[in-house]
Structure formats: structure tokens, C-alpha cells
Enzyme design. Structure first.
Site, mmCIF file in Angstrom:
data_model
loop_
_atom_site.group_PDB
_atom_site.id
_atom_site.type_symbol
_atom_site.label_atom_id
_atom_site.label_comp_id
_atom_site.label_asym_id
_atom_site.label_seq_id
_atom_site.Cartn_x
_atom_site.Cartn_y
_atom_site.Cartn_z
ATOM 1 N N HIS A 157 28.585 -13.045 -10.976
ATOM 2 C CA HIS A 157 29.684 -12.796 -11.901
ATOM 3 C C HIS A 157 29.582 -13.764 -13.076
ATOM 4 C CE1 HIS A 157 31.425 -15.669 -8.844
ATOM 5 N NE2 HIS A 157 31.480 -16.369 -9.949
HETATM 6 P P1 TYD Z 1 33.802 -15.996 -5.459
HETATM 7 O O1 TYD Z 1 33.867 -17.018 -6.537
HETATM 8 O O2 TYD Z 1 34.172 -14.593 -5.804
HETATM 9 O O3 TYD Z 1 32.317 -16.068 -4.860
HETATM 10 P P2 TYD Z 1 31.195 -14.925 -4.763
HETATM 11 O O4 TYD Z 1 31.025 -14.370 -6.146
HETATM 12 O O5 TYD Z 1 29.973 -15.637 -4.255
HETATM 13 O O6 TYD Z 1 31.732 -13.918 -3.785
HETATM 14 O O7 TYD Z 1 34.688 -16.498 -4.239
HETATM 15 C C1 TYD Z 1 34.817 -15.743 -3.052
HETATM 16 C C2 TYD Z 1 36.277 -15.711 -2.639
HETATM 17 O O8 TYD Z 1 36.712 -17.022 -2.336
HETATM 18 C C3 TYD Z 1 37.187 -15.207 -3.755
HETATM 19 O O9 TYD Z 1 37.551 -13.874 -3.522
HETATM 20 C C4 TYD Z 1 38.390 -16.092 -3.674
HETATM 21 C C5 TYD Z 1 37.998 -17.267 -2.883
HETATM 22 N N1 TYD Z 1 37.959 -18.547 -3.664
HETATM 23 C C6 TYD Z 1 39.076 -19.339 -3.714
HETATM 24 O O10 TYD Z 1 40.141 -19.003 -3.157
HETATM 25 N N2 TYD Z 1 39.023 -20.538 -4.382
HETATM 26 C C7 TYD Z 1 37.891 -20.949 -5.009
HETATM 27 O O11 TYD Z 1 37.887 -22.049 -5.610
HETATM 28 C C8 TYD Z 1 36.726 -20.100 -4.977
HETATM 29 C C9 TYD Z 1 35.456 -20.500 -5.659
HETATM 30 C C10 TYD Z 1 36.807 -18.919 -4.291
#
Ligand code: TYD
Length: 135
Positions: A49
Site C-alpha cells: 500500500h
Molecule cells: P497494515 O498496515 O494494513 O499491514 P499490511 O498492509 O501488511 O496488511 O496493518 C494490518 C492491520 O493491522 C490493519 O488492518 C490495522 C492494524 N494496525 C493497527 O491497528 N495499528 C498499526 O499501527 C498498524 C501498522 C496496523
């Protein structure tokens, strides 16, 4: 592409090495959040992303992985495998983390708190936003 490698201080010591990061000496933004990705099964891909405004530094605290960056025009891949290097990734860059080694520990130092509204999760949307900005 404004992404670049940042080298952290390394205090070499026969008892074990020590590295650190601080704002503003090593990190070019105020740190609002730190999170880490770990226990990644072989072949899995994380973080495909972009962010509208968040800047970050990605560090392989342990093991190795590749960070693939796309600025809307060109793609560049960095292999991170040392805990005293970080990859600075500005906002509006599509970033994918892949090829995790066993026991890889990926630390991310971020300029913003978690905010789903700052995410761009569709690559076509990202491309059209980048093209809109560079018109
Ligand atoms: P995300 O940044 O979407 O990682 P990826 O692209 O690898 O799937 O994070 C995954 C999930 O974790 C997201 O839906 C929400 C949660 N999250 C938090 O609650 N706090 C955070 O600081 C991060 C990075 C993710």
C-alpha cells in the site's frame, strides 16, 4: 525517487554491538509510532500500500527481507539485512515488503499514528493520485 538508506550509529563492542536512532539526527521526522512485523510465513507479502502523508523508516532488526518501492513511474528493490541500516520511505510511494527470511523482524518507525484514512490500498488509485499531483 526520494527513498534512501539511512545508516545508524554502530557502537561495536566485544560484549555485543549497539545501534540507536533519534530524531532529528537519524530520523528526518518526529516519531509518532513504532511497530514491527514478525513471524512472517515463507512466501508471504506484507504492506502492499501507500500513504498519503505518512513518512517511515523500515529496518531489518533481524534476518532479511526486500522492500519494493514504486513511485508511479519506476520500481526499485532494496534488500535489508543489517540492523544498522534503515530505508527512509516518503509518502506517496507504493511499498511492498516481501521475501522475508526465517525469523525476520521488520521494525517500522512512522511519522504518524495509525490512521486507516491515510492509506491508499489500491494500486490503480495510487497511480491516478500520483499522476494528478505531477500534472
Ligand atoms: P497494515 O498496515 O494494513 O499491514 P499490511 O498492509 O501488511 O496488511 O496493518 C494490518 C492491520 O493491522 C490493519 O488492518 C490495522 C492494524 N494496525 C493497527 O491497528 N495499528 C498499526 O499501527 C498498524 C501498522 C496496523
Amino acid at each position: 525517487m526520494d527513498a534512501r538508506i539511512i545508516q545508524f550509529p554502530k557502537i561495536s563492542d566485544p560484549r555485543g554491538n549497539l545501534s540507536f536512532l533519534e530524531h532529528p539526527s537519524q530520523i528526518p521526522f518526529q516519531i509518532k509510532r513504532v511497530y514491527w512485523v514478525y513471524d512472517v510465513p515463507g512466501g508471504e507479502i506484507r504492506g502492499s500500500h501507500s500513504y498519503k502523508s505518512l513518512h517511515e523508516v523500515i529496518i531489518a532488526l533481524s534476518g532479511s527481507f526486500d522492500v519494493v518501492l514504486h513511485d508511479g513511474k519506476t520500481e526499485k528493490k532494496w534488500q535489508l539485512n543489517r540492523s544498522y541500516f534503515g530505508l527512509y520511505v516518503p509518502n506517496m510511494i507504493w511499498r511492498t515488503i516481501e521475501n522475508f527470511s526465517t525469523n525476520a523482524l521488520c521494525l517500522i518507525v512512522a511519522s504518524e499514528e495509525y490512521n486507516e484514512k491515510d492509506y491508499i490500498r489500491s494500486f490503480p488509485d495510487f497511480e491516478s493520485m500520483v499522476n494528478e499531483r505531477t500534472k
